[in-house]
Design a protein around this motif. Structure first.
Motif, mmCIF file in Angstrom:
data_model
loop_
_atom_site.group_PDB
_atom_site.id
_atom_site.type_symbol
_atom_site.label_atom_id
_atom_site.label_comp_id
_atom_site.label_asym_id
_atom_site.label_seq_id
_atom_site.Cartn_x
_atom_site.Cartn_y
_atom_site.Cartn_z
ATOM 1 N N ILE A 19 -69.425 6.619 -57.454
ATOM 2 C CA ILE A 19 -68.588 5.415 -57.462
ATOM 3 C C ILE A 19 -68.402 4.948 -56.030
ATOM 4 N N ASN A 20 -68.752 3.700 -55.762
ATOM 5 C CA ASN A 20 -68.559 3.098 -54.451
ATOM 6 C C ASN A 20 -67.343 2.183 -54.542
ATOM 7 N N TYR A 21 -66.260 2.564 -53.888
ATOM 8 C CA TYR A 21 -65.023 1.795 -53.970
ATOM 9 C C TYR A 21 -65.053 0.525 -53.123
ATOM 10 N N ASP A 22 -66.022 0.379 -52.257
ATOM 11 C CA ASP A 22 -66.163 -0.881 -51.518
ATOM 12 C C ASP A 22 -66.723 -1.972 -52.413
ATOM 13 N N THR A 23 -67.711 -1.625 -53.208
ATOM 14 C CA THR A 23 -68.394 -2.642 -54.017
ATOM 15 C C THR A 23 -68.057 -2.559 -55.500
ATOM 16 N N GLY A 24 -67.492 -1.434 -55.945
ATOM 17 C CA GLY A 24 -67.207 -1.255 -57.354
ATOM 18 C C GLY A 24 -68.415 -0.838 -58.168
ATOM 19 N N THR A 25 -69.530 -0.552 -57.505
ATOM 20 C CA THR A 25 -70.733 -0.158 -58.234
ATOM 21 C C THR A 25 -70.663 1.320 -58.601
ATOM 22 N N THR A 26 -71.296 1.644 -59.702
ATOM 23 C CA THR A 26 -71.398 3.029 -60.132
ATOM 24 C C THR A 26 -72.854 3.334 -60.438
ATOM 25 N N GLU A 27 -73.209 4.584 -60.268
ATOM 26 C CA GLU A 27 -74.566 5.041 -60.568
ATOM 27 C C GLU A 27 -74.481 6.346 -61.325
ATOM 28 N N LEU A 28 -75.339 6.508 -62.289
ATOM 29 C CA LEU A 28 -75.437 7.740 -63.053
ATOM 30 C C LEU A 28 -76.705 8.452 -62.599
ATOM 31 N N ARG A 29 -76.568 9.709 -62.127
ATOM 32 C CA ARG A 29 -77.727 10.454 -61.632
ATOM 33 C C ARG A 29 -77.766 11.848 -62.233
ATOM 34 N N ARG A 30 -78.968 12.416 -62.213
ATOM 35 C CA ARG A 30 -79.153 13.792 -62.672
ATOM 36 C C ARG A 30 -78.447 14.751 -61.717
ATOM 37 N N LEU A 31 -78.118 15.921 -62.229
ATOM 38 C CA LEU A 31 -77.469 16.932 -61.393
ATOM 39 C C LEU A 31 -78.412 17.517 -60.352
ATOM 40 N N ASP A 32 -79.714 17.576 -60.670
ATOM 41 C CA ASP A 32 -80.662 18.230 -59.776
ATOM 42 C C ASP A 32 -81.277 17.281 -58.746
ATOM 43 N N GLY A 33 -80.750 16.101 -58.598
ATOM 44 C CA GLY A 33 -81.285 15.135 -57.635
ATOM 45 C C GLY A 33 -80.852 15.439 -56.217
ATOM 46 N N PRO A 34 -81.279 14.605 -55.266
ATOM 47 C CA PRO A 34 -80.898 14.812 -53.869
ATOM 48 C C PRO A 34 -79.391 14.647 -53.674
ATOM 49 N N PRO A 35 -78.826 15.373 -52.712
ATOM 50 C CA PRO A 35 -77.378 15.277 -52.486
ATOM 51 C C PRO A 35 -76.978 13.888 -51.989
ATOM 52 N N VAL A 36 -75.742 13.520 -52.276
ATOM 53 C CA VAL A 36 -75.187 12.235 -51.854
ATOM 54 C C VAL A 36 -73.921 12.515 -51.064
ATOM 55 N N ALA A 37 -73.749 11.811 -49.941
ATOM 56 C CA ALA A 37 -72.556 11.997 -49.116
ATOM 57 C C ALA A 37 -71.364 11.305 -49.764
ATOM 58 N N GLY A 38 -70.225 11.954 -49.711
ATOM 59 C CA GLY A 38 -68.998 11.382 -50.245
ATOM 60 C C GLY A 38 -68.054 12.474 -50.708
ATOM 61 N N THR A 39 -66.904 12.070 -51.196
ATOM 62 C CA THR A 39 -65.916 13.004 -51.726
ATOM 63 C C THR A 39 -66.353 13.456 -53.109
ATOM 64 N N VAL A 40 -66.370 14.769 -53.332
ATOM 65 C CA VAL A 40 -66.823 15.318 -54.608
ATOM 66 C C VAL A 40 -65.608 15.683 -55.459
ATOM 67 N N VAL A 41 -65.627 15.232 -56.705
ATOM 68 C CA VAL A 41 -64.574 15.544 -57.676
ATOM 69 C C VAL A 41 -65.256 16.199 -58.869
ATOM 70 N N HIS A 42 -64.781 17.375 -59.249
ATOM 71 C CA HIS A 42 -65.343 18.083 -60.396
ATOM 72 C C HIS A 42 -64.586 17.676 -61.652
ATOM 73 N N ILE A 43 -65.310 17.194 -62.666
ATOM 74 C CA ILE A 43 -64.731 16.780 -63.934
ATOM 75 C C ILE A 43 -64.896 17.937 -64.912
ATOM 76 N N PRO A 44 -63.794 18.483 -65.455
ATOM 77 C CA PRO A 44 -63.922 19.615 -66.387
ATOM 78 C C PRO A 44 -64.599 19.184 -67.685
ATOM 79 N N PRO A 45 -65.253 20.132 -68.363
ATOM 80 C CA PRO A 45 -65.902 19.795 -69.640
ATOM 81 C C PRO A 45 -64.874 19.303 -70.653
ATOM 82 N N SER A 46 -65.331 18.454 -71.557
ATOM 83 C CA SER A 46 -64.430 17.922 -72.577
ATOM 84 C C SER A 46 -65.091 18.022 -73.946
#
Length: 170
Positions: A19-46
């Motif tokens: 989630i980019n809070y400057d532009t409001g854009t969101t992207e859905l990516r695989r877990l095994d992709g390249p790392p992305v810089a930013g604050t990481v938040v872990h979402i518990p399973p539901s």
């Protein structure tokens, strides 16, 4: 998506949501992709919800809000509508997040004050002749609290399903 200081990476059990809070854009990516810089938040399973647990099919009755809250909702809605509409569309989400944080240095609102603000905004927004959804409503409520001299903590969530989306499984 280019990482910025306002980028948050939400890690679910099956994907990353960036989630980019400057532009409001969101992207859905695989877990095994390249790392992305930013604050990481872990979402518990539901458990499976498919949207039915988070939002009732019919909104409950609006409830009572004193007249001064209902009158205050009018400028709060107009300010929110101006922040939403004025300026580049690419920065709309950023403007609304900034407005939602406007009263961050004020004393916290009580539960009753927050409920009155939400009820007043919901009632007044029914007469607003434009698209008015949960984002605009919540920002207008925190703006109303700020105008009344109180702080409202604006938050948003991420609903995750336990299944891996088909397009990520490839």
């Amino acid at each position: 998506m280019k990482p910025t200081p306002h980028t948050v990476i939400a890690l679910t059990t099956s994907a990353r949501v960036i989630i980019n809070y400057d532009t409001g854009t969101t992207e859905l990516r695989r877990l095994d992709g390249p790392p992305v810089a930013g604050t990481v938040v872990h979402i518990p399973p539901s458990t499976p919800a498919w949207g039915t647990n988070e939002a009732p099919a019919v909104l409950p009755a609006n409830g009572f809000a004193p007249i001064h809250w209902r009158l205050g909702a009018i400028p709060a809605i107009l300010i929110t509508a101006a922040a939403r509409s004025c300026g580049p569309r690419a920065r709309r989400f950023r403007r609304l997040v900034r407005l939602a944080r406007y009263g961050s240095r004020r004393p916290p609102a009580t539960l009753a004050q927050a409920e009155f603000a939400v009820r007043a905004v919901r009632r007044a927004s029914t007469y607003f002749p434009a698209r008015w959804a949960c984002l605009e409503e919540s920002v207008a409520a925190t703006t109303l609290l700020a105008l009344a001299g109180f702080r409202g903590e604006w938050r948003h969530g991420l609903a995750s399903e336990p299944r891996t989306p088909a397009r990520l499984a490839r």
